[in-house]
Design a protein around this motif. Structure first.
Motif, mmCIF file in Angstrom:
data_model
loop_
_atom_site.group_PDB
_atom_site.id
_atom_site.type_symbol
_atom_site.label_atom_id
_atom_site.label_comp_id
_atom_site.label_asym_id
_atom_site.label_seq_id
_atom_site.Cartn_x
_atom_site.Cartn_y
_atom_site.Cartn_z
ATOM 1 N N THR A 112 1.705 6.033 -7.428
ATOM 2 C CA THR A 112 0.490 6.339 -8.175
ATOM 3 C C THR A 112 0.553 7.855 -7.841
ATOM 4 O O THR A 112 0.094 8.825 -8.976
ATOM 5 C CB THR A 112 -0.797 5.855 -7.543
ATOM 6 O OG1 THR A 112 -0.625 4.690 -7.427
ATOM 7 C CG2 THR A 112 -1.713 6.102 -8.454
ATOM 8 N N THR A 113 1.153 8.910 -6.658
ATOM 9 C CA THR A 113 1.107 10.064 -6.701
ATOM 10 C C THR A 113 1.975 10.418 -7.690
ATOM 11 O O THR A 113 1.828 11.368 -8.418
ATOM 12 C CB THR A 113 1.327 10.493 -5.205
ATOM 13 O OG1 THR A 113 0.328 9.969 -4.252
ATOM 14 C CG2 THR A 113 1.333 11.917 -5.190
ATOM 15 N N LEU A 114 2.962 10.043 -7.791
ATOM 16 C CA LEU A 114 4.309 10.241 -8.754
ATOM 17 C C LEU A 114 3.707 10.033 -10.000
ATOM 18 O O LEU A 114 3.769 11.062 -11.030
ATOM 19 C CB LEU A 114 5.608 9.589 -8.685
ATOM 20 C CG LEU A 114 6.739 9.915 -7.529
ATOM 21 C CD1 LEU A 114 7.384 8.530 -7.414
ATOM 22 C CD2 LEU A 114 7.304 11.035 -7.743
ATOM 23 N N ARG B 233 0.939 -1.235 -0.043
ATOM 24 C CA ARG B 233 -0.194 0.111 0.062
ATOM 25 C C ARG B 233 0.813 1.390 -0.073
ATOM 26 O O ARG B 233 0.610 2.154 -0.746
ATOM 27 C CB ARG B 233 -0.911 0.082 1.181
ATOM 28 C CG ARG B 233 -2.129 -1.033 0.858
ATOM 29 C CD ARG B 233 -3.302 -0.647 2.032
ATOM 30 N NE ARG B 233 -4.432 -1.392 1.200
ATOM 31 C CZ ARG B 233 -5.831 -0.972 1.634
ATOM 32 N NH1 ARG B 233 -5.919 -0.065 2.517
ATOM 33 N NH2 ARG B 233 -6.703 -1.763 1.140
ATOM 34 N N PHE C 164 2.354 1.585 -3.174
ATOM 35 C CA PHE C 164 1.257 2.037 -4.413
ATOM 36 C C PHE C 164 0.799 3.595 -4.197
ATOM 37 O O PHE C 164 0.787 4.133 -5.059
ATOM 38 C CB PHE C 164 -0.027 1.383 -4.003
ATOM 39 C CG PHE C 164 -1.434 1.684 -4.559
ATOM 40 C CD1 PHE C 164 -1.290 1.429 -6.114
ATOM 41 C CD2 PHE C 164 -2.319 2.228 -3.947
ATOM 42 C CE1 PHE C 164 -2.640 2.256 -6.589
ATOM 43 C CE2 PHE C 164 -3.454 2.497 -4.557
ATOM 44 C CZ PHE C 164 -3.575 2.592 -5.929
ATOM 45 N N TYR C 165 0.803 3.921 -3.058
ATOM 46 C CA TYR C 165 0.447 5.649 -2.725
ATOM 47 C C TYR C 165 1.550 6.384 -3.306
ATOM 48 O O TYR C 165 1.177 7.571 -4.072
ATOM 49 C CB TYR C 165 0.355 5.779 -1.299
ATOM 50 C CG TYR C 165 -0.680 5.073 -0.411
ATOM 51 C CD1 TYR C 165 -1.926 4.718 -1.018
ATOM 52 C CD2 TYR C 165 -0.523 4.542 0.777
ATOM 53 C CE1 TYR C 165 -2.858 4.092 -0.397
ATOM 54 C CE2 TYR C 165 -1.515 4.360 1.734
ATOM 55 C CZ TYR C 165 -2.668 4.022 0.862
ATOM 56 O OH TYR C 165 -3.579 3.394 1.647
ATOM 57 N N ILE C 166 2.876 6.143 -2.938
ATOM 58 C CA ILE C 166 3.894 6.867 -3.569
ATOM 59 C C ILE C 166 4.107 6.912 -5.204
ATOM 60 O O ILE C 166 4.108 7.859 -5.792
ATOM 61 C CB ILE C 166 5.307 6.273 -3.201
ATOM 62 C CG1 ILE C 166 5.402 6.771 -1.359
ATOM 63 C CG2 ILE C 166 6.526 6.984 -3.570
ATOM 64 C CD1 ILE C 166 6.191 6.021 -0.824
ATOM 65 N N ILE D 220 13.192 6.908 0.402
ATOM 66 C CA ILE D 220 12.264 5.752 0.812
ATOM 67 C C ILE D 220 12.362 4.418 0.600
ATOM 68 O O ILE D 220 12.330 3.580 1.497
ATOM 69 C CB ILE D 220 10.887 6.304 -0.134
ATOM 70 C CG1 ILE D 220 10.374 7.499 0.518
ATOM 71 C CG2 ILE D 220 9.744 5.038 0.031
ATOM 72 C CD1 ILE D 220 9.103 8.120 -0.384
ATOM 73 N N MET E 113 13.992 11.429 -3.213
ATOM 74 C CA MET E 113 13.259 10.933 -2.481
ATOM 75 C C MET E 113 12.641 9.540 -2.483
ATOM 76 O O MET E 113 12.728 8.754 -1.522
ATOM 77 C CB MET E 113 11.609 11.913 -2.364
ATOM 78 C CG MET E 113 10.593 11.397 -1.516
ATOM 79 S SD MET E 113 9.265 12.147 -2.235
ATOM 80 C CE MET E 113 8.969 11.117 -3.507
ATOM 81 N N LEU F 206 0.897 10.364 -11.265
ATOM 82 C CA LEU F 206 -0.315 11.145 -11.722
ATOM 83 C C LEU F 206 0.137 12.624 -11.686
ATOM 84 O O LEU F 206 -0.212 13.271 -12.943
ATOM 85 C CB LEU F 206 -1.441 11.326 -10.591
ATOM 86 C CG LEU F 206 -2.356 10.053 -10.537
ATOM 87 C CD1 LEU F 206 -3.358 10.140 -9.308
ATOM 88 C CD2 LEU F 206 -3.204 9.805 -11.660
#
Lengths: 280, 165
Positions: A122-124, A115, A118-120, A179, A175, A126
Motif C-alpha cells: 500500500t505504501t508503494l 500485514r 499490506f504495509y509495503i 523483501i 527492494m 500510494l
C-alpha cells in the motif's frame, strides 16, 4: 438529441472572457514555442567525495520529499478525524485501503505475513500513484541552462515525477525482490528456501536465478517506461499543438489514467512476487 | 550539471530511505488505525450478533414461560368457570326449592284462607238464609212458633235442600 445545458449570465460572461483570453494567448504564443531541446535531460548535482552518494538528481529528491509531506499529512489527517462511523473522506480512504488489504489477503498464503505485505504494497501504491499524477504536467519544468545555472523551463519541459526517474523504480523493484526472499527465508527456513532454486530439477538452477533477476528489471522498467515515456509524449504532442487545449487532456490521460494503472500494476506485482516466494 | 534521464546513482539510496520513512509514518498514522478500526468494527458487529442471539434466546425462554403460564391460567379459568357454574346451579336449585316452598306455603295459606272465608261465608250465608227463611216463613205461614222449634224445622228443610242439590 439536445443536451439540456444551461448557463447563467455570469457564467456566459466568464466563459466568453476565458476562451477569448485563451485563444489570444494561444495565437500570441503560437510562433514562440520552441522545440523542446532539453528533452531527456535532467538536472544533476555532484556531491563531494567523502559522502557515498556520488551524483544526485535533486528534482527527484525534492519531489519525493514533497510527496512524503503530502502523504504523511493525509495520513495524519486520517488518524485525527478517525471515527467509527466514517465521514466521506474517511470512507474513501478506507475503500482504497480495504481493497488493497483484501487483495493482499487473497494472494498471501501465510497469515502472519499479510500485514507486512499490506504495509509495503500500500505504501508503494500510494507513493507511486501520487508521484505519477504529478508527473508530466505539461509546459512547466525545472532544468539547467548550458552555463550551469538553474532555470524554469516554460513550454519546453514537463514536470518531474519521482517515478519518471529510474533510480526510484529500480530501488523499489530490488527492494521488493529482497523483501520477498527475506520473508521466504523467515517463513520456510534457509534450507527450504534454497531448495526452491533447484526445483523441480537441479538443471533448472540457472533458469531460476535468471528468472529472479528478470523480475526487478521488468518490474522497474515497466513503470519507468510508462511514466518517462508518457512525459515525453505529452511534451511532444503539446509542442505539436503549440499548447492549445490538448495538453491538459494528455496530462489527464497519462497522469491519472496510465498513472493509476501503473501504480496498481506495480503494487500488484510486488504482492504477487512476495506471494510466490511465500508459497510452500 | 545536466545528465541523461536514464541514470542510476546515489539518489537510489535516498529513495530507499524515503520509502522506509514514508512506510513508518503511514503505518503509524494510516494502516494501524485503519486495521484497528476494522477489528473494532468486526468485534462490535460480533458482539451485537451475540447480544441479539442472547436476546432471542431469552425471548424464547420467556415465550416458553408465558406459554406455560397461559396454560395454567386457562386451566384455572376453566376450573373457575366450572366452579362458578356449579355454584350457580346449586344456587339456582336452592332458590328454586325455596321459591317452590314459599309458593307452596303461600298457596297453602291462601287455600286455607279461601277455605276459611268460604266456611265463614257459608256460615254467614246459612245464618242469613236461616234468618231470611224464618222471616219469610213467619211471613208466609204466619205461624207462631217458638224460636227453637223454628230453627229445627228450618235446619231440616235446609238439609233437604242440600240433599236435593
Amino acid at each position: 438529441m439536445k443536451i439540456p445545458v444551461k448557463f447563467s449570465k455570469g457564467e456566459k460572461i466568464f466563459l466568453g472572457i476565458f476562451f477569448a483570453a485563451y485563444a489570444g494567448v494561444a495565437v500570441w504564443n503560437f510562433g514562440k514555442v520552441e522545440f523542446p531541446s532539453g528533452i531527456a535531460h535532467v538536472w544533476q548535482i555532484k556531491v563531494p567525495l567523502p559522502s557515498i552518494l556520488g551524483t544526485l538528481n535533486p528534482m527527484t529528491i525534492i519531489m519525493t520529499a514533497l510527496l512524503l509531506v503530502i502523504l504523511i499529512y493525509l495520513a495524519f489527517d486520517f488518524k485525527r478525524h478517525l471515527k467509527k462511523i466514517p465521514s466521506r473522506k474517511q470512507s474513501a480512504i478506507e475503500l482504497v485501503l480495504s481493497f488493497m488489504y483484501d487483495l493482499v489477503k487473497d494472494v498471501t498464503p501465510a497469515e502472519e505475513f499479510v500485514r507486512p505485505v499490506f504495509y509495503i504494497a500500500t505504501t508503494l501504491f500510494l507513493f507511486i500513484l501520487f508521484s505519477n499524477i504529478l508527473g508530466g504536467i505539461p509546459g512547466i519544468g525545472i532544468g539547467v541552462s548550458p552555463n550551469g545555472s538553474l532555470k524554469l523551463n516554460l513550454f519546453t519541459d514537463t514536470w518531474h515525477s519521482p517515478t519518471g526517474d529510474l533510480n526510484t523504480n529500480v530501488t523499489y523493484a530490488i527492494m521488493v525482490l529482497f523483501i520477498s526472499h527475506i520473508f521466504a527465508i523467515k517463513l520456510k527456513g534457509l534450507k527450504e528456501w534454497a531448495k526452491g532454486f533447484i526445483s523441480p530439477n537441479p538443471i533448472m538452477l540457472p533458469m531460476n536465478i535468471i528468472g529472479e533477476f528478470a523480475k526487478p528489471i521488468s518490474h522497474s522498467l515497466r513503470l519507468f517506461g510508462n511514466i518517462a515515456g508518457g512525459g515525453i509524449m505529452v511534451l511532444m504532442l503539446s509542442y505539436l499543438v503549440k499548447y492549445t487545449f490538448v495538453p491538459v487532456i494528455l496530462w489527464g490521460f497519462f497522469g491519472f489514467f496510465v498513472g493509476t494503472i501503473q501504480a496498481f500494476v506495480f503494487s500488484i506485482l510486488a504482492i504477487a512476487y512476495i506471494g510466490i516466494q511465500l508459497e510452500q | 550539471m545536466s545528465g541523461s534521464f536514464v541514470n542510476f546513482n546515489g539518489t537510489s539510496i535516498l529513495q530507499l530511505m524515503s520509502f522506509f520513512i514514508l512506510m513508518y509514518f503511514l503505518i503509524k498514522f494510516l494502516y494501524k488505525p485503519f486495521l484497528n478500526i476494522l477489528d473494532k468494527r468486526s468485534e462490535e458487529i460480533k458482539s451485537q450478533y451475540e447480544k441479539a442471539d442472547e436476546a432471542r434466546k431469552e425471548a424464547e425462554k420467556f415465550r416458553e414461560k408465558v406459554k406455560v403460564e397461559m396454560e395454567r391460567l386457562s386451566e384455572r379459568t376453566d376450573q373457575m368457570y366450572e366452579e362458578a357454574k356449579a355454584r350457580v346451579e346449586a344456587y339456582e336449585k336452592a332458590e328454586r326449592t325455596r321459591i317452590q316452598t314459599e309458593v307452596e306455603s303461600i298457596m297453602k295459606r291462601a287455600r286455607r284462607e279461601i277455605e276459611e272465608e268460604r266456611s265463614k261465608a257459608e256460615e254467614s250465608l246459612k245464618a242469613n238464609v236461616i234468618t231470611l227463611a224464618i222471616a219469610l216463613a213467619s211471613r208466609i205461614i204466619q205461624k207462631d212458633l217458638d224460636e227453637k222449634s223454628k230453627r229445627e224445622f228450618l235446619m231440616d228443610q235446609l238439609s233437604k235442600v242440600r240433599d236435593m242439590r
